[in-house]
Design a protein around this motif. Structure first.
Motif, PDB file in Angstrom:
ATOM      1  N   TYR A  67       0.859  -1.183   0.000  1.00 13.36           N
ATOM      2  CA  TYR A  67       0.000   0.000   0.000  1.00 13.36           C
ATOM      3  C   TYR A  67       0.895   1.232   0.000  1.00 13.36           C
ATOM      4  O   TYR A  67       1.833   1.338   0.789  1.00 13.36           O
ATOM      5  CB  TYR A  67      -0.912  -0.031   1.232  1.00 13.36           C
ATOM      6  CG  TYR A  67      -1.806   1.168   1.383  1.00 13.36           C
ATOM      7  CD1 TYR A  67      -2.655   1.560   0.359  1.00 13.36           C
ATOM      8  CD2 TYR A  67      -1.816   1.910   2.557  1.00 13.36           C
ATOM      9  CE1 TYR A  67      -3.496   2.659   0.498  1.00 13.36           C
ATOM     10  CE2 TYR A  67      -2.657   3.009   2.714  1.00 13.36           C
ATOM     11  CZ  TYR A  67      -3.486   3.375   1.677  1.00 13.36           C
ATOM     12  OH  TYR A  67      -4.321   4.459   1.811  1.00 13.36           O
ATOM     13  N   CYS A  68       0.617   2.198  -0.878  1.00 12.61           N
ATOM     14  CA  CYS A  68       1.446   3.403  -1.013  1.00 12.61           C
ATOM     15  C   CYS A  68       1.140   4.465   0.043  1.00 12.61           C
ATOM     16  O   CYS A  68       1.851   5.466   0.122  1.00 12.61           O
ATOM     17  CB  CYS A  68       1.296   3.996  -2.406  1.00 12.61           C
ATOM     18  SG  CYS A  68       2.000   2.955  -3.698  1.00 12.61           S
ATOM     19  N   THR A  89     -15.654   7.619  -4.106  1.00 18.66           N
ATOM     20  CA  THR A  89     -15.368   8.346  -2.864  1.00 18.66           C
ATOM     21  C   THR A  89     -14.110   7.820  -2.186  1.00 18.66           C
ATOM     22  O   THR A  89     -13.647   8.409  -1.219  1.00 18.66           O
ATOM     23  CB  THR A  89     -16.550   8.229  -1.889  1.00 18.66           C
ATOM     24  OG1 THR A  89     -16.818   6.842  -1.628  1.00 18.66           O
ATOM     25  CG2 THR A  89     -17.800   8.894  -2.461  1.00 18.66           C
ATOM     26  N   GLN A  90     -13.590   6.699  -2.703  1.00 18.65           N
ATOM     27  CA  GLN A  90     -12.404   6.082  -2.111  1.00 18.65           C
ATOM     28  C   GLN A  90     -11.425   5.695  -3.218  1.00 18.65           C
ATOM     29  O   GLN A  90     -11.832   5.291  -4.310  1.00 18.65           O
ATOM     30  CB  GLN A  90     -12.775   4.824  -1.334  1.00 18.65           C
ATOM     31  CG  GLN A  90     -13.716   5.074  -0.184  1.00 18.65           C
ATOM     32  CD  GLN A  90     -14.131   3.765   0.486  1.00 18.65           C
ATOM     33  OE1 GLN A  90     -14.505   2.810  -0.179  1.00 18.65           O
ATOM     34  NE2 GLN A  90     -14.049   3.749   1.801  1.00 18.65           N
ATOM     35  N   CYS A  91     -10.143   5.806  -2.907  1.00 15.26           N
ATOM     36  CA  CYS A  91      -9.096   5.403  -3.839  1.00 15.26           C
ATOM     37  C   CYS A  91      -7.937   4.838  -3.036  1.00 15.26           C
ATOM     38  O   CYS A  91      -7.593   5.362  -1.969  1.00 15.26           O
ATOM     39  CB  CYS A  91      -8.634   6.620  -4.644  1.00 15.26           C
ATOM     40  SG  CYS A  91      -7.135   6.349  -5.603  1.00 15.26           S
ATOM     41  N   VAL A  92      -7.361   3.758  -3.532  1.00 13.36           N
ATOM     42  CA  VAL A  92      -6.136   3.218  -2.952  1.00 13.36           C
ATOM     43  C   VAL A  92      -5.142   2.968  -4.079  1.00 13.36           C
ATOM     44  O   VAL A  92      -5.518   2.607  -5.191  1.00 13.36           O
ATOM     45  CB  VAL A  92      -6.351   1.913  -2.140  1.00 13.36           C
ATOM     46  CG1 VAL A  92      -7.127   2.196  -0.866  1.00 13.36           C
ATOM     47  CG2 VAL A  92      -7.043   0.851  -2.965  1.00 13.36           C
ATOM     48  N   VAL A  93      -3.871   3.185  -3.760  1.00 16.55           N
ATOM     49  CA  VAL A  93      -2.792   2.948  -4.711  1.00 16.55           C
ATOM     50  C   VAL A  93      -1.816   1.970  -4.075  1.00 16.55           C
ATOM     51  O   VAL A  93      -1.420   2.140  -2.917  1.00 16.55           O
ATOM     52  CB  VAL A  93      -2.070   4.262  -5.086  1.00 16.55           C
ATOM     53  CG1 VAL A  93      -0.941   3.993  -6.077  1.00 16.55           C
ATOM     54  CG2 VAL A  93      -3.050   5.276  -5.646  1.00 16.55           C
ATOM     55  N   PHE A  94      -1.462   0.944  -4.833  1.00 18.83           N
ATOM     56  CA  PHE A  94      -0.495  -0.061  -4.392  1.00 18.83           C
ATOM     57  C   PHE A  94       0.657  -0.103  -5.382  1.00 18.83           C
ATOM     58  O   PHE A  94       0.505   0.276  -6.546  1.00 18.83           O
ATOM     59  CB  PHE A  94      -1.149  -1.452  -4.339  1.00 18.83           C
ATOM     60  CG  PHE A  94      -2.012  -1.698  -3.143  1.00 18.83           C
ATOM     61  CD1 PHE A  94      -1.554  -2.477  -2.089  1.00 18.83           C
ATOM     62  CD2 PHE A  94      -3.282  -1.166  -3.064  1.00 18.83           C
ATOM     63  CE1 PHE A  94      -2.357  -2.716  -0.988  1.00 18.83           C
ATOM     64  CE2 PHE A  94      -4.095  -1.400  -1.969  1.00 18.83           C
ATOM     65  CZ  PHE A  94      -3.630  -2.182  -0.925  1.00 18.83           C
TER      66      PHE A  94
END
Length: 138
Positions: A67-68, A89-94
């Motif tokens: 996970y960044c 409404t949500q964002c994740v960057v890996f």
């Protein structure tokens, strides 16, 4: 003699099966710490990435998925929204690290090459499932 053949066949099958390990089974997954997402939410996102990689014949081994962090992910929400008609409404960057297979059908990757820093962008809405939007080098 027949028993010997059966034992040899069983040994061959056992060696063959043990040599065909799942390329995503020993991945080091670093979910880090988040003030926004639970560990379960981050794990679900990492699982979404792994499920995608499982469909790629061009990847031989996946080494890590990390996970960044909240800052990077929050900064990329507008980008994720620009990729779809949906309003996330949500964002994740890996980030991930993997080795490609040596076959000619490399899926656009260089054969037998290690890819580090390969990024994955996932988005969703509160309480919804993660959608894998895009991946690659940023």
């Amino acid at each position: 003699m027949r028993n010997l053949r059966i034992w040899v066949l069983c040994l061959f099958i056992l060696l063959f099966v043990s040599g065909c390990s799942d390329r995503v089974s020993d991945v080091h997954i670093d979910l880090g710490k988040s003030d926004i997402y639970t560990q379960e939410e981050l794990k679900a996102a990492a699982d979404t990435i792994l499920n995608e990689i499982k469909t790629w014949d061009s990847v031989k081994t996946v080494y890590s998925i990390s996970y960044c962090g909240d800052d990077v992910s929050t900064d990329q929400l507008a980008y994720c929204n620009s990729l779809s008609d949906k309003q996330y409404t949500q964002c994740v960057v890996f980030e991930s690290s993997f080795m490609t297979a040596g076959s000619a059908e490399s899926g656009g990757f260089n054969p037998n090459d290690r890819y580090d820093g390969w990024q994955w962008y996932l988005a969703g809405t509160d309480g919804g499932q993660w959608e894998l939007l895009t991946w690659g080098y940023a």
